[in-house]
Motif scaffolding. Structure first.
Motif, PDB file in Angstrom:
ATOM      1  N   GLY A 177      -9.169 -32.067 -19.272  1.00  0.00           N
ATOM      2  CA  GLY A 177     -10.585 -31.960 -18.921  1.00  0.00           C
ATOM      3  C   GLY A 177     -11.042 -32.972 -17.892  1.00  0.00           C
ATOM      4  O   GLY A 177     -10.289 -33.830 -17.429  1.00  0.00           O
ATOM      5  N   SER A 178     -12.324 -32.892 -17.568  1.00  0.00           N
ATOM      6  CA  SER A 178     -12.915 -33.768 -16.545  1.00  0.00           C
ATOM      7  C   SER A 178     -12.952 -35.228 -16.981  1.00  0.00           C
ATOM      8  O   SER A 178     -13.097 -36.118 -16.135  1.00  0.00           O
ATOM      9  CB  SER A 178     -14.337 -33.296 -16.224  1.00  0.00           C
ATOM     10  OG  SER A 178     -15.144 -33.296 -17.389  1.00  0.00           O
ATOM     11  N   SER A 179     -12.819 -35.485 -18.284  1.00  0.00           N
ATOM     12  CA  SER A 179     -12.816 -36.872 -18.758  1.00  0.00           C
ATOM     13  C   SER A 179     -11.606 -37.642 -18.239  1.00  0.00           C
ATOM     14  O   SER A 179     -11.603 -38.881 -18.249  1.00  0.00           O
ATOM     15  CB  SER A 179     -12.833 -36.910 -20.289  1.00  0.00           C
ATOM     16  OG  SER A 179     -11.682 -36.259 -20.819  1.00  0.00           O
ATOM     17  N   ASN A 180     -10.581 -36.922 -17.788  1.00  0.00           N
ATOM     18  CA  ASN A 180      -9.384 -37.577 -17.251  1.00  0.00           C
ATOM     19  C   ASN A 180      -9.514 -37.913 -15.768  1.00  0.00           C
ATOM     20  O   ASN A 180      -8.615 -38.534 -15.198  1.00  0.00           O
ATOM     21  CB  ASN A 180      -8.163 -36.661 -17.435  1.00  0.00           C
ATOM     22  CG  ASN A 180      -7.847 -36.409 -18.894  1.00  0.00           C
ATOM     23  OD1 ASN A 180      -7.302 -37.252 -19.580  1.00  0.00           O
ATOM     24  ND2 ASN A 180      -8.203 -35.228 -19.381  1.00  0.00           N
ATOM     25  N   LEU A 181     -10.620 -37.512 -15.151  1.00  0.00           N
ATOM     26  CA  LEU A 181     -10.801 -37.721 -13.721  1.00  0.00           C
ATOM     27  C   LEU A 181     -11.710 -38.924 -13.477  1.00  0.00           C
ATOM     28  O   LEU A 181     -12.646 -39.167 -14.242  1.00  0.00           O
ATOM     29  CB  LEU A 181     -11.422 -36.483 -13.072  1.00  0.00           C
ATOM     30  CG  LEU A 181     -10.678 -35.157 -13.282  1.00  0.00           C
ATOM     31  CD1 LEU A 181     -11.462 -34.022 -12.624  1.00  0.00           C
ATOM     32  CD2 LEU A 181      -9.280 -35.226 -12.722  1.00  0.00           C
ATOM     33  N   PRO A 182     -11.471 -39.664 -12.394  1.00  0.00           N
ATOM     34  CA  PRO A 182     -12.385 -40.765 -12.057  1.00  0.00           C
ATOM     35  C   PRO A 182     -13.718 -40.227 -11.569  1.00  0.00           C
ATOM     36  O   PRO A 182     -13.837 -39.059 -11.183  1.00  0.00           O
ATOM     37  CB  PRO A 182     -11.630 -41.507 -10.939  1.00  0.00           C
ATOM     38  CG  PRO A 182     -10.736 -40.474 -10.331  1.00  0.00           C
ATOM     39  CD  PRO A 182     -10.338 -39.556 -11.453  1.00  0.00           C
ATOM     40  N   ASP A 183     -14.731 -41.054 -11.591  1.00  0.00           N
ATOM     41  CA  ASP A 183     -16.047 -40.645 -11.101  1.00  0.00           C
ATOM     42  C   ASP A 183     -15.982 -40.295  -9.615  1.00  0.00           C
ATOM     43  O   ASP A 183     -15.237 -40.906  -8.850  1.00  0.00           O
ATOM     44  CB  ASP A 183     -17.062 -41.768 -11.320  1.00  0.00           C
ATOM     45  CG  ASP A 183     -17.280 -42.069 -12.804  1.00  0.00           C
ATOM     46  OD1 ASP A 183     -17.070 -41.144 -13.614  1.00  0.00           O
ATOM     47  OD2 ASP A 183     -17.629 -43.221 -13.135  1.00  0.00           O
ATOM     48  N   HIS A 184     -16.808 -39.294  -9.223  1.00  0.00           N
ATOM     49  CA  HIS A 184     -16.910 -38.886  -7.815  1.00  0.00           C
ATOM     50  C   HIS A 184     -15.545 -38.510  -7.234  1.00  0.00           C
ATOM     51  O   HIS A 184     -15.220 -38.830  -6.088  1.00  0.00           O
ATOM     52  CB  HIS A 184     -17.544 -40.002  -6.970  1.00  0.00           C
ATOM     53  CG  HIS A 184     -18.797 -40.577  -7.564  1.00  0.00           C
ATOM     54  ND1 HIS A 184     -19.950 -39.838  -7.735  1.00  0.00           N
ATOM     55  CD2 HIS A 184     -19.075 -41.815  -8.052  1.00  0.00           C
ATOM     56  CE1 HIS A 184     -20.893 -40.588  -8.285  1.00  0.00           C
ATOM     57  NE2 HIS A 184     -20.389 -41.790  -8.490  1.00  0.00           N
ATOM     58  N   VAL A 185     -14.734 -37.821  -8.022  1.00  0.00           N
ATOM     59  CA  VAL A 185     -13.362 -37.533  -7.605  1.00  0.00           C
ATOM     60  C   VAL A 185     -13.318 -36.615  -6.380  1.00  0.00           C
ATOM     61  O   VAL A 185     -12.475 -36.779  -5.499  1.00  0.00           O
ATOM     62  CB  VAL A 185     -12.572 -36.928  -8.787  1.00  0.00           C
ATOM     63  CG1 VAL A 185     -13.153 -35.579  -9.218  1.00  0.00           C
ATOM     64  CG2 VAL A 185     -11.109 -36.780  -8.431  1.00  0.00           C
ATOM     65  N   TRP A 186     -14.249 -35.641  -6.307  1.00  0.00           N
ATOM     66  CA  TRP A 186     -14.238 -34.750  -5.142  1.00  0.00           C
ATOM     67  C   TRP A 186     -14.646 -35.477  -3.876  1.00  0.00           C
ATOM     68  O   TRP A 186     -14.092 -35.217  -2.795  1.00  0.00           O
ATOM     69  CB  TRP A 186     -15.167 -33.555  -5.391  1.00  0.00           C
ATOM     70  CG  TRP A 186     -14.552 -32.524  -6.283  1.00  0.00           C
ATOM     71  CD1 TRP A 186     -14.840 -32.294  -7.602  1.00  0.00           C
ATOM     72  CD2 TRP A 186     -13.529 -31.590  -5.937  1.00  0.00           C
ATOM     73  NE1 TRP A 186     -14.064 -31.272  -8.096  1.00  0.00           N
ATOM     74  CE2 TRP A 186     -13.256 -30.821  -7.097  1.00  0.00           C
ATOM     75  CE3 TRP A 186     -12.820 -31.329  -4.766  1.00  0.00           C
ATOM     76  CZ2 TRP A 186     -12.303 -29.801  -7.112  1.00  0.00           C
ATOM     77  CZ3 TRP A 186     -11.871 -30.322  -4.775  1.00  0.00           C
ATOM     78  CH2 TRP A 186     -11.615 -29.563  -5.921  1.00  0.00           C
TER      79      TRP A 186
END
Length: 309
Positions: free
Chosen positions: A272-281
C-alpha cells in the motif's frame, strides 16, 4: 598594374587578392564556412536527433536482437536472466537471511521480482551508456550524426527488454494474488519517468566513459552498491526500523528506490501507499526531469570532442 622589363616588353602583374591579410577565422566567416564536426546549437541538436528518430529506433532493435543471437535460447534470456537473479536473491535473502521480515510470501515474492526487474532496467541502461561512445568509436569516427543517438538508443533497447520481462512480472503478480486493477494503469507513467531518468543518466555516463574508458570496469561495483542501498531485496522502512530516521529517508528518496516502490505499489495489492515516502510522485517527476534535461545538456556540451584523439 604593369611594369616595363629590361627588354622593353610590358609585364602585367596580378592585382592584390581581396582576401589578403585576412585571418583563417575571418575567411571562414566571409565565405560562410564552419568547423567540421562543430557543436550545433541546442535547439538545432534536438532537431537533428528528431530527424534521426528512425535510426535510433532501428539501432536499438538491432542491438536487442543481436544481444543473444549466439545463445540457443535466443531472446528467452531477456526474461530468464532477471528471473534467475530474482530466484537467487530469494534463496539468499528470502529464505536464508529472511529479509522479508514478516512480509507475507504472497507479497514478498512479487515485491522481490519487481525490484529485480525494475532495477535491472536502470543498471543495464547505465552500463550500456558507459560504453555508448567508447565502445562504438568506429561508428562515431566514420559517420556524422548527433552522438546522443547512441546512449538514447541503448536506453531504448533496455526499455524494450523490460517490456518483454513485464509479461513474466504480470504472471508472477497474478500467481501470488495481485490481479489486474486500475492501479496497473500507473505502470505506464512510472515506466515513462524511469526511462527519462535512465536516458539522462546514460548520457552522463556516456560522456564520462568517453573520456575515461576505465570507468566501465568500476561501474559494476558502483551499481552493486546502489542495488543493495535501494531496497531491491528488502523493504527499507522495515529493515531499518529502530535506526535513525534520516538513513531510511535518504535511501527511500534515491531514484532507484522511488521507481521500484511506485511499480510495486501499482502491481501488488498488499503493497500500500504507507510504504511510499511523502510526495513520491513529485520526487519521481523531479528526478526524471533533472536527469533527462541535465544529462542531455551535459552530453551536448562535449559533442565535438567525441571520437577525437
Amino acid at each position: 598594374m604593369s611594369e616595363t622589363t629590361h627588354d622593353g616588353s610590358v609585364a602585367v602583374s596580378a592585382p592584390p587578392s581581396p582576401d589578403e591579410g585576412l585571418t583563417a577565422a575571418q575567411l571562414a566567416a566571409k565565405y560562410g564556412l564552419s568547423v567540421s564536426g562543430a557543436r550545433p546549437s541546442l535547439f538545432e541538436y534536438v532537431r537533428q536527433l528528431w530527424d534521426r528518430r528512425h535510426f535510433i529506433l532501428a539501432f536499438s532493435r538491432a542491438k536487442l536482437t543481436a544481444q543473444y543471437s549466439q545463445a540457443k535460447l535466443g531472446q528467452l534470456w531477456q526474461v530468464a536472466t532477471p528471473l534467475l537473479n530474482a530466484a537467487v536473491y530469494f534463496l539468499i535473502f528470502g529464505l536464508i537471511l529472511q529479509a522479508d521480515r514478516g512480509m507475507d510470501r504472497e507479497v514478498y515474492i512479487p515485491f522481490l521480482v519487481t525490484g529485480v526487474f525494475v532495477f535491472t532496467f536502470t543498471q543495464s541502461s547505465v552500463m550500456a551508456g558507459v560504453r555508448a561512445i567508447s565502445g562504438n568509436l568506429g561508428l562515431v569516427r566514420a559517420l556524422h550524426f548527433p552522438r546522443a543517438s547512441l546512449p538514447i538508443s541503448f536506453a531504448l533497447q533496455q526499455l524494450q527488454q523490460l517490456l518483454f520481462s513485464m509479461i513474466v512480472l504480470f504472471v508472477v503478480a497474478v500467481g501470488f494474488g495481485s490481479y489486474p486493477s486500475l492501479s496497473w494503469l500507473l505502470i505506464v507513467p512510472v515506466l515513462v519517468l524511469q526511462f527519462l531518468f535512465n536516458t539522462g543518466l546514460a548520457m552522463i555516463m556516456a560522456r564520462a566513459g568517453a573520456k575515461t574508458p576505465d570507468l566501465a570496469q568500476l561501474m559494476p561495483f558502483v551499481m552493486r552498491t546502489w542495488m543493495y542501498a535501494s531496497g531491491v531485496m528488502f523493504s527499507i522502512p522495515i529493515m531499518l526500523k529502530g535506526r535513525p530516521d534520516w538513513i531510511a529517508t535518504v535511501l527511500q528518496w534515491n531514484p532507484a528506490a522511488i521507481y521500484m516502490d511506485l511499480m510495486r505499489f501499482a502491481l501488488i495489492d498488499g503493497y500500500g501507499s504507507s510504504n511510499l515516502p511523502d510526495h513520491v510522485w513529485a520526487a519521481a517527476i523531479g528526478w526524471a526531469v533533472l536527469f533527462a534535461v541535465g544529462g542531455f545538456v551535459y552530453f551536448w556540451k562535449a559533442e565535438e570532442r567525441y571520437g577525437r584523439g
